[in-house]
Motif scaffolding. Structure first.
Motif, PDB file in Angstrom:
ATOM      1  N   GLU A  88       0.841  -1.186   0.000  1.00  0.00           N
ATOM      2  CA  GLU A  88       0.000   0.000   0.000  1.00  0.00           C
ATOM      3  C   GLU A  88       0.884   1.245   0.000  1.00  0.00           C
ATOM      4  N   SER A  89       0.339   2.340  -0.476  1.00  0.00           N
ATOM      5  CA  SER A  89       1.108   3.588  -0.504  1.00  0.00           C
ATOM      6  C   SER A  89       1.577   3.987   0.886  1.00  0.00           C
ATOM      7  N   ALA A  90       0.749   3.713   1.898  1.00  0.00           N
ATOM      8  CA  ALA A  90       1.115   4.068   3.269  1.00  0.00           C
ATOM      9  C   ALA A  90       2.337   3.286   3.752  1.00  0.00           C
ATOM     10  N   VAL A 117       4.884   7.006  -0.346  1.00  0.00           N
ATOM     11  CA  VAL A 117       4.604   7.682  -1.608  1.00  0.00           C
ATOM     12  C   VAL A 117       3.401   7.014  -2.262  1.00  0.00           C
ATOM     13  N   GLU A 118       2.828   7.676  -3.261  1.00  0.00           N
ATOM     14  CA  GLU A 118       1.694   7.113  -3.985  1.00  0.00           C
ATOM     15  C   GLU A 118       2.184   6.046  -4.945  1.00  0.00           C
ATOM     16  N   LEU A 119       1.727   4.811  -4.743  1.00  0.00           N
ATOM     17  CA  LEU A 119       2.141   3.687  -5.570  1.00  0.00           C
ATOM     18  C   LEU A 119       1.079   3.344  -6.595  1.00  0.00           C
ATOM     19  N   SER A 120       1.524   2.895  -7.761  1.00  0.00           N
ATOM     20  CA  SER A 120       0.622   2.290  -8.730  1.00  0.00           C
ATOM     21  C   SER A 120       1.208   0.953  -9.140  1.00  0.00           C
ATOM     22  N   THR A 121       0.343  -0.012  -9.402  1.00  0.00           N
ATOM     23  CA  THR A 121       0.784  -1.346  -9.796  1.00  0.00           C
ATOM     24  C   THR A 121       0.885  -1.414 -11.309  1.00  0.00           C
ATOM     25  N   TYR A 169       5.846  -2.234  -9.086  1.00  0.00           N
ATOM     26  CA  TYR A 169       5.229  -1.000  -8.620  1.00  0.00           C
ATOM     27  C   TYR A 169       5.940   0.211  -9.219  1.00  0.00           C
ATOM     28  N   PHE A 227       6.282   4.655  -8.835  1.00  0.00           N
ATOM     29  CA  PHE A 227       5.984   5.874  -8.095  1.00  0.00           C
ATOM     30  C   PHE A 227       6.788   7.026  -8.691  1.00  0.00           C
ATOM     31  N   THR A 228       6.378   8.233  -8.395  1.00  0.00           N
ATOM     32  CA  THR A 228       7.107   9.428  -8.821  1.00  0.00           C
ATOM     33  C   THR A 228       7.553  10.189  -7.586  1.00  0.00           C
ATOM     34  N   ARG A 229       8.615  10.956  -7.738  1.00  0.00           N
ATOM     35  CA  ARG A 229       9.108  11.779  -6.633  1.00  0.00           C
ATOM     36  C   ARG A 229       9.769  13.020  -7.193  1.00  0.00           C
TER      37      ARG A 229
END
Length: 219
Positions: free
Chosen positions: A60-62, A66-70, A80, A82-84
């Motif tokens: 999970e993102s938590a 960070v915000e995760l996408s599969t 997975y 993510f962006t930063r």
């Protein structure tokens, strides 16, 4: 012409989503991909793959901050993404600001393992020093000297051979320039910084150097 290839370990890089993923799942991450930025304003995009066990739950993102996408998922695991932002709190970014790309990235049990290449010891020391300014628990785990021929001289040092005091003596002496030529600090300076006598400093330093040399020669 020869160079150095080193594995640098960050034991607790709290800001690294990849390392946090291994803490959350208990599984290692062996593959990490990072985008090449088209402009300084563009966010960095990263992907990592992680195996999933029969009873494991998806990340999970938590779990990673960070915000995760599969990107993909199958019976073997998930990938997975993510962006930063470029904010200077990424260990890979710190290495790259020293003019060196990160050759490989992996993570295990909350620790991040970076493989970097440098032309000489001084350049490698600058990379490790820059990481230590930002992060705690930075260690040089493995050092490989390579040349033009297809051969390499691998030197692996087991730091567990050293006592806590011996490690403190070595690290303090190195940081103060005791091993440089000309020296930036003498034995008395280093002993005073640690809070021990000069004779005790010499005793611990000699024992630590003997252990390290034994480890190198055995290898």
């Amino acid at each position: 012409m020869s160079g150095l290839s080193a594995t640098v370990v960050l034991r607790d890089p709290e800001s690294c989503p990849v390392a946090r993923a291994t803490s959350a799942t208990g599984e290692p991450v062996e593959t990490v991909s990072r985008s090449s930025l088209s402009s300084p304003e563009a966010p960095a995009v990263e992907e990592f793959s992680i195996e999933s066990g029969d009873e494991s739950e998806p990340l999970e993102s938590a779990d990673v901050g960070v915000e995760l996408s599969t990107v993909s998922a199958n019976e073997h695991g998930e990938v997975y993404r993510f962006t930063r932002d470029l904010d200077g709190v990424c260990a890979c970014e710190v290495v790259e600001t020293e003019g060196t790309p990160v050759s490989s990235i992996r993570a295990e049990e909350g620790a991040l393992y970076l493989t970097v290449r440098a032309s000489d010891v001084e350049a490698l020391s600058e990379i490790v020093g820059a990481l230590r300014e930002r992060f705690d628990g930075v260690e040089l785990q493995q050092l490989l000297r390579t040349g033009e021929e297809e051969s390499a001289d691998l030197a692996f040092v087991d730091r567990n051979r050293l006592t806590d005091r011996q490690r403190e003596v070595l690290e303090t002496a190195h940081e103060m320039g005791y091993f440089e030529y000309p020296k930036r600090a003498n034995a008395g300076d280093v002993a005073a910084a640690i809070g021990i006598s000069r004779s005790t400093f010499s005793e611990h330093l000699g024992a630590a150097q003997t252990k390290l040399l034994d480890s190198l020669l055995e290898a």
